[in-house]
Design a protein around this motif. Structure first.
Motif, PDB file in Angstrom:
ATOM      1  N   UNK A  20      10.053   7.111   7.841  1.00  0.00           N
ATOM      2  CA  UNK A  20       9.749   5.901   7.551  1.00  0.00           C
ATOM      3  C   UNK A  20       8.908   5.954   6.486  1.00  0.00           C
ATOM      4  N   UNK A  36       6.202   6.468  17.231  1.00  0.00           N
ATOM      5  CA  UNK A  36       7.073   7.006  16.568  1.00  0.00           C
ATOM      6  C   UNK A  36       6.696   8.549  16.423  1.00  0.00           C
ATOM      7  N   UNK A  88      11.367   6.735   3.312  1.00  0.00           N
ATOM      8  CA  UNK A  88      12.111   5.620   2.689  1.00  0.00           C
ATOM      9  C   UNK A  88      11.179   4.638   1.785  1.00  0.00           C
ATOM     10  N   UNK A  89       9.820   4.261   2.548  1.00  0.00           N
ATOM     11  CA  UNK A  89       9.079   3.139   1.888  1.00  0.00           C
ATOM     12  C   UNK A  89       8.530   3.906   0.459  1.00  0.00           C
ATOM     13  N   UNK A 107      -3.664   7.877   9.726  1.00  0.00           N
ATOM     14  CA  UNK A 107      -3.186   6.878  10.556  1.00  0.00           C
ATOM     15  C   UNK A 107      -1.824   7.023  10.580  1.00  0.00           C
ATOM     16  N   UNK A 142      10.679   1.662  19.071  1.00  0.00           N
ATOM     17  CA  UNK A 142       9.893   2.510  19.914  1.00  0.00           C
ATOM     18  C   UNK A 142       8.531   1.652  20.594  1.00  0.00           C
ATOM     19  N   UNK A 185      -0.219  -5.439  14.711  1.00  0.00           N
ATOM     20  CA  UNK A 185      -0.187  -4.158  15.247  1.00  0.00           C
ATOM     21  C   UNK A 185      -0.666  -3.281  13.950  1.00  0.00           C
ATOM     22  N   UNK A 186      -0.553  -3.765  12.631  1.00  0.00           N
ATOM     23  CA  UNK A 186      -0.724  -3.019  11.709  1.00  0.00           C
ATOM     24  C   UNK A 186      -2.127  -2.781  11.417  1.00  0.00           C
ATOM     25  N   UNK A 195      -0.927   2.265   5.109  1.00  0.00           N
ATOM     26  CA  UNK A 195       0.209   3.231   4.827  1.00  0.00           C
ATOM     27  C   UNK A 195       1.280   2.432   4.020  1.00  0.00           C
ATOM     28  N   UNK A 196       1.139   1.021   4.524  1.00  0.00           N
ATOM     29  CA  UNK A 196       2.565   0.245   4.003  1.00  0.00           C
ATOM     30  C   UNK A 196       2.039  -0.215   2.460  1.00  0.00           C
ATOM     31  N   UNK A 229      -3.405  -0.773  14.881  1.00  0.00           N
ATOM     32  CA  UNK A 229      -3.076   0.664  14.702  1.00  0.00           C
ATOM     33  C   UNK A 229      -3.869   1.349  13.308  1.00  0.00           C
ATOM     34  N   UNK A 230      -4.517   0.692  12.682  1.00  0.00           N
ATOM     35  CA  UNK A 230      -4.985   0.884  11.118  1.00  0.00           C
ATOM     36  C   UNK A 230      -3.733   1.567  10.399  1.00  0.00           C
ATOM     37  N   UNK A 231      -2.766   1.150  10.701  1.00  0.00           N
ATOM     38  CA  UNK A 231      -1.585   1.539   9.879  1.00  0.00           C
ATOM     39  C   UNK A 231      -1.308   0.844   8.540  1.00  0.00           C
ATOM     40  N   UNK A 234      12.713   0.200  13.448  1.00  0.00           N
ATOM     41  CA  UNK A 234      12.498   1.729  14.339  1.00  0.00           C
ATOM     42  C   UNK A 234      11.066   1.279  15.029  1.00  0.00           C
ATOM     43  N   UNK A 235       9.964   0.746  14.350  1.00  0.00           N
ATOM     44  CA  UNK A 235       8.854   0.503  15.120  1.00  0.00           C
ATOM     45  C   UNK A 235       8.925  -0.598  16.298  1.00  0.00           C
ATOM     46  N   UNK A 290      14.330  -0.879   7.879  1.00  0.00           N
ATOM     47  CA  UNK A 290      14.523   0.232   8.750  1.00  0.00           C
ATOM     48  C   UNK A 290      13.414   0.788   9.259  1.00  0.00           C
ATOM     49  N   UNK A 291      12.127   0.656   8.751  1.00  0.00           N
ATOM     50  CA  UNK A 291      10.786   0.854   9.278  1.00  0.00           C
ATOM     51  C   UNK A 291      10.431  -0.147  10.624  1.00  0.00           C
ATOM     52  N   UNK A 304      14.513  -0.441   3.234  1.00  0.00           N
ATOM     53  CA  UNK A 304      13.713   0.687   3.755  1.00  0.00           C
ATOM     54  C   UNK A 304      12.583  -0.053   4.655  1.00  0.00           C
ATOM     55  N   UNK A 305      12.195  -1.317   4.150  1.00  0.00           N
ATOM     56  CA  UNK A 305      11.241  -2.056   5.194  1.00  0.00           C
ATOM     57  C   UNK A 305      12.007  -2.491   6.409  1.00  0.00           C
TER      58      UNK A 305
END
Lengths: 258, 313
Positions: free
Chosen positions: B102, B94, B105-106, B89, A17, A96-97, A105-106, A100-102, A13-14, A9-10, A6-7
């Motif tokens: 995403x 994407x 899946x996570x 966020x 893009x 970037x995490x 999410x992780x 982008x303040x993402x 994709x990131x 894939x993420x 899953x990681x």
């Protein structure tokens, strides 16, 4: 295993893009293109003068107009430029995490943080290897377009082997950039550090300590005729391993406030 | 016996540099409760939320979710939790659908249709193919909320869920959370600055101020504790006050009242305003205004936090 998939894939994709890897690819094409231009000017000075190009400077920069000279120059330039390109890619994938303040999410998902870090490292490494392959291919393409003489199989093989060696050494050091991007919570600090390292490496090289400084070892690894000792290789591997362990530890243990 | 979904024991966090962000917080949230977590900026709400999610570690005490101690790699726990921490966020390059894929899946959510369901639930169908960087703040918030609900979590931890939403969106999310709580037994912990929203939705409210929990009550208990007063208007307020004092009341000028009013806080006045009216009529100062007023959550919150401020000598 599902978490790791899953990681991956993420991250893939990131990266796909994102514009940054493509921009870095264009940036990395510049050294062979510019050196090829110099070779072309040197080869056709009258034509170059008609177009107002810098013939005197090109004469200073290069020796003979042939494949061994061209690939030797490309190897030297790419040692440094490639290292910066690798650093930008790694800094981007990790930093970037935060930008982008993402980052949040992780976190707090069933996918372990170590899986995320391994996936990031894997994807950054793939991008870097693709970039190295692209730079080598671009060098051969530019050389062919300029029409340089003297390309023989041993020269081509040695060039690819040297570039591959340099790329692998830079990849081994990549976790240090990942660590700086994580601790610095962004991509600017690791890019700045990569540039600073280049300057420090020049100084270390001048003092004769290059075989003991992992970044000097990586820089010189792309130069024809450089012998890397087992001790130098061990230092590079140890530095990379420590960087990876510290990155994993940082993500596991430190407070995530971004 | 009801099941505790969230429990903290002496949860504290002191950051480097000595800032005490949270001081011995005790939270108890039962299944299907909607817990409103209130506090001023910097009060310690987000620190508490991050500790509940294992993002930061406490310097003292601990947090439990579903009876299990929270730590960063409690991966089994996070299957049961959806969270939105601070601002919404998303990965800007994407699309909405890719962001959710995403996240699916996570979160290890096996049901592939979860993404479509979340898009529909949050009204994002029109934007599903758009990159997140082109979304408005409100739609970005919807995307973040969709992400929290993808795996049908039993606990939702939402920091400012109504942030950036238009009034219709606020109502929509309120109804969605209420339905999740009522029909699925989802527990919701939400922090918000929109106190009217919390007032309408929360079944339990906790107020944190300067890192300390200064109040934690069920919505019903809180309703009882909010200040009530009987406001009285008369043509001659002085005479009315004198008559009330003579009858043993303690009338005070009502704060910020225009025209001026008197207020009574005694239970016997609040329980029987008609007797106060009769008393004033008999004293020759009949009331021109008589109403029981109760502070709303906002006034209650402001009063509590002001009371908790250290007084200057």
């Amino acid at each position: 295993m599902r978490g790791l998939a899953a990681a991956f894939y993420a991250e893939a994709l990131k990266a796909r893009r994102s514009l940054v890897p493509w921009v870095v690819g264009v940036f990395a094409t510049l050294p062979p293109v510019m050196l090829g231009m110099m070779m072309a000017i040197k080869k056709h000075p009258d034509d170059a003068q008609r177009f107002g190009l810098l013939t005197v400077k090109s004469r200073l920069l290069v020796g003979a107009v042939d494949w061994p000279t061209f690939l030797g120059l490309v190897g030297q330039t790419m040692g440094a430029m490639g290292a910066i390109a690798f650093a930008i890619l790694t800094a981007w994938v990790f930093g970037r995490e935060f930008a982008d303040r993402t980052c949040r999410i992780m976190l707090a998902t069933p996918t372990r943080r170590s899986s995320m870090i391994l996936a990031k490292t894997g994807v950054a490494a793939m991008w870097c290897l693709l970039l190295a392959a692209w730079m080598i291919a671009a060098s051969f393409a530019v050389g062919a377009i300029v029409g340089m003489p003297g390309l023989a199989w041993p020269i081509a093989r040695d060039t690819v082997a040297l570039a591959g060696r340099a790329a692998l050494l830079w990849l081994t050091l990549m976790p240090v950039t990942a660590l700086i991007a994580s601790v610095g919570r962004g991509y600017l600090l690791p890019i700045g550090c990569a540039l600073a390292t280049m300057i420090v490496a020049q100084f270390v090289n001048a003092t004769g300590w290059a075989p003991w400084f992992p970044w000097c070892v990586a820089i010189t690894s792309g130069v024809t005729g450089t012998h890397i000792t087992a001790a130098s290789l061990a230092i590079v591997i140890l530095t990379g391993a420590l960087g990876m362990a510290a990155t994993l530890l940082w993500w596991e243990r430190s407070d995530q406030t971004a | 016996m009801s099941e505790l979904v969230v429990r903290t024991v002496g949860l504290s966090k002191r950051y480097r540099g000595g800032v005490l962000a949270l001081d011995r917080a005790e939270l108890r949230i039962e299944r299907a409760e909607i817990y409103g977590f209130l506090g001023l900026n910097g009060a310690g709400k987000t620190t508490a939320i991050r500790m509940l999610l294992g993002m930061i570690s406490p310097t003292a005490g601990h947090a439990e979710l579903f009876g299990r101690r929270v730590h960063a790699e409690a991966t089994g726990l996070w299957r049961r939790v959806g969270h939105l921490v601070e601002s919404a966020a998303a990965y800007p390059g994407l699309t909405v659908r890719e962001n959710l894929e995403v996240a699916r899946r996570l979160q290890d959510a096996r049901d592939r249709s979860a993404v479509d369901r979340a898009i529909e639930k949050l009204g994002l169908g029109e934007y599903a193919g758009r990159p997140a960087r082109t979304l408005s703040l409100g739609n970005l918030q919807r995307l973040a909320l969709a992400r929290t609900m993808l795996h049908d979590p039993e606990l939702l931890i939402l920091d400012e869920p109504a942030n950036g939403l238009d009034p219709a969106g606020v109502v929509e999310i309120r109804e969605l959370l209420r339905t999740l709580s009522r029909e699925r037994g989802t527990t919701v912990l939400m922090s918000s600055h929109i106190l009217t929203e919390v007032d309408r939705l929360a079944t339990r409210i906790g107020i944190v101020h300067r890192g300390r929990m200064i109040e934690e009550q069920s919505a019903d208990e809180l309703e009882q504790r909010r200040n009530r007063r009987l406001n009285i208007g008369a043509r001659d307020l002085g005479a009315a006050g004198a008559a009330l004092r003579k009858a043993g009341f303690d009338p005070q000028p009502a704060r910020d009242a225009d025209p001026p009013l008197l207020e009574l806080r005694e239970p016997r006045a609040l329980d029987a305003p008609d007797s106060v009216a009769k008393l004033l009529v008999e004293a020759g100062v009949p009331p021109t205004h008589l109403a029981v007023a109760q502070e709303d959550l906002e006034q209650h919150f402001m009063r509590l936090t002001a009371d908790a401020e250290p007084r200057n000598a």
